[in-house]
Design an enzyme around this catalytic site. Structure first.
Site, PDB file in Angstrom:
ATOM      1  N   ARG A 182       0.994  -1.236  -0.209  1.00  0.00           N
ATOM      2  CA  ARG A 182       0.331   0.380  -0.245  1.00  0.00           C
ATOM      3  C   ARG A 182       0.794   1.048  -0.394  1.00  0.00           C
ATOM      4  O   ARG A 182       0.396   1.998  -0.862  1.00  0.00           O
ATOM      5  CB  ARG A 182      -1.160  -0.268   1.260  1.00  0.00           C
ATOM      6  N   CYS A 286       0.234   1.773  15.645  1.00  0.00           N
ATOM      7  CA  CYS A 286       0.342   0.717  17.368  1.00  0.00           C
ATOM      8  C   CYS A 286       0.084   1.449  18.057  1.00  0.00           C
ATOM      9  O   CYS A 286       0.080   1.469  19.479  1.00  0.00           O
ATOM     10  CB  CYS A 286       1.058   0.125  16.784  1.00  0.00           C
TER      11      CYS A 286
END
EC number: 1.2.1.27
Length: 486
Positions: A182, A286
């Site tokens: 991506r 994260c």
């Protein structure tokens, strides 16, 4: 954008940009516009074989290159990255979508990782004890381990590759990188600049693709270690399959980070930090704040401040300086996020700020506005799952102990933050929370190049974390030499 504007990416193997052994490609989108900006090849195991072979051949000479000489190349690379700071940040924003301000910060983190790696002469030092017994001495020496495979995610296309391959290469290894399909454009630019800095051919290789490339690296006998960052299911798969094939593996996985706000906290400061942590990078990191556990006495005040601040955020194409919140990475991720929002409503949470109503959400690009739920419980999917989007869940608690217990019930344990003015509360939090990265009165305890980074429980698979001394240990092996001089 016409077809001629679309960049056709190649693999970087043995110092050459070459076509993949396949005609299959995948589109790379600018998530702010939905337009195709590149086509990336879905390479095969044959491509992996070529890259590993090139890396193995380069290892023969690179591993014997004096450490100070390797370090000088890293210093040149670091300066080139500094010189190209703005260009690199614009590439991050174009293919990832985060704001240009955040992209510049990510470039800084990547540069710091290269700076740390350039300290290889110190990092590679062993240890000696001259008198373990009469006339005997013993010493430890570090050596590179061979070909390393790196698998990186879409959300930090600059920082994560830079905490992998520069340190591995500085330690004398060679590297095969599989960037996210991506966000592969930035990785190609990093390779070009490293070559310009004087890196020999074959030391760094890039193989673009998806599952076949991952499996090719995990199964290849000559790949000695795998570093991975990504989702929990894939991290678990990478760890199990990699170790099954005898490799060292560090696999950094998912997160559901809790922020705890006590009644003695500075609510204005906490609000600012939580907004940045929850909605910065569109929640796609994260270390994002996903859950806020707030003491009941100040819950209403905090929630109102969070909603008011969220209403002021500028949503849009991150290339514009005034934008704070950019898009999520893909249309399918936007749809997944909208499904989680609907799930929260159906399971009984109170939707107090609906990001679906922001007009950008209903225009071009993959936008979701800041979304806030109140009265969330740990039985709800929006509490349990990693959504990886600008969705914040609020839980009301009666005490710090209850908040810690709640956080520790999550299967994830990457990070946690505490907002308080109490030293005793900070100590209680530090000693009892089950997470690897802790923040006190800050929203994002970000990774630092010189300290190990990772989480606990299902947020990490392996023994040695990324960055710092753990990174050096991961990318090296040791010899112990005991000698008696006659």
């Amino acid at each position: 954008m016409t077809k001629t504007d679309v960049q056709m990416l190649k693999n970087y193997i043995g110092g050459q940009w070459i076509e993949a052994e396949t005609s299959q490609t995948e589109a790379v989108y600018n998530p702010a516009t939905g337009k195709i900006i590149a086509e990336v090849p879905l390479s095969t195991k044959k491509d992996v074989e070529r890259a590993v072979q090139a890396a193995q051949e380069a290892f023969t000479t690179w591993s014997k290159t004096p450490v100070p000489r390797r370090a000088r190349i890293l210093f040149k690379y670091q300066q080139l990255l500094v010189d190209k700071w703005d260009e690199l940040a614009e590439l991050v924003t174009m293919e990832n979508g985060k704001s240009i301000t955040e992209a510049k910060g990510e470039v800084q983190r990547g540069i710091e990782c290269v700076e740390f790696a350039a300290g290889a002469p110190t990092l590679m030092m062993g240890k000696q004890l001259p008198d373990i017994a009469s006339g005997l001495e013993s010493g430890m020496y570090r050596y590179p381990i061979g070909v390393i495979g790196g698998i990186t995610p879409f959300n930090f296309p600059m920082m994560v590759p830079c905490w992998m391959f520069p340190l591995a290469i500085a330690c004398g290894n060679t590297f095969v990188l599989k960037p996210s399909e991506r966000t592969p454009i930035l990785a190609a630019r990093l390779a070009e600049l490293f070559e310009e800095a004087g890196l020999p051919k074959g030391v760094l290789n890039i193989v673009n693709g998806a599952h076949d490339v991952v499996n090719g690296l995990l199964e290849h006998q000559k790949v000695k270690a795998i570093s991975f960052v990504g989702s929990q299911p894939v991290a678990e798969y990478v760890y199990k399959k990699g170790t099954e094939h005898g490799k060292r593996v560090q696999a950094l996985a998912g997160a559901k980070n809790h922020s705890i706000v006590l009644k003695d906290a500075d609510l204005d400061a906490a609000t600012k930090q939580i907004i940045g942590a929850a909605f910065g990078s569109a929640g796609e990191r994260c270390m994002a704040a996903a859950v806020v556990a707030v003491e009941e006495e100040v819950a209403d005040d905090l929630i109102q401040k969070l909603v008011d601040e969220s209403n002021e955020l500028v949503i849009g194409n991150g290339i514009n300086e005034e934008v704070f919140l950019g898009p999520v990475i893909r249309e399918e991720h936007k749809e997944r996020t909208l499904q989680y929002i609907q799930s929260g409503i159906e399971e009984g949470a109170s939707l107090i700020r609906d990001g679906r109503k922001d007009h950008e959400t209903n225009g071009k690009g993959y936008f979701v506005g800041p979304t806030i739920f109140d009265h969330v419980t740990n039985q709800m999917k929006i509490w349990q799952d990693e959504i990886f989007a600008p969705v914040l869940s609020i839980v009301r608690v009666s005490s710090l102990a209850e908040a810690i217990d709640l956080s520790n019930q999550s299967k994830f344990a990457n990070g946690a933050c505490l907002y308080t003015d109490s030293a005793s509360s900070i100590r209680e939090f530090r000693e009892n929370i089950e997470a690897g990265m802790l923040g006190v009165n800050i929203g994002v305890p970000a990774p630092m190049a010189f300290f190990p980074f990772s989480g606990w429980k299902d947020s990490f698979y392996g023994d040695l974390h990324a960055n710092g001394t753990d990174g050096v240990e991961f990318y090296t092996r040791k010899k112990m030499v005991t000698a008696r001089y006659m």
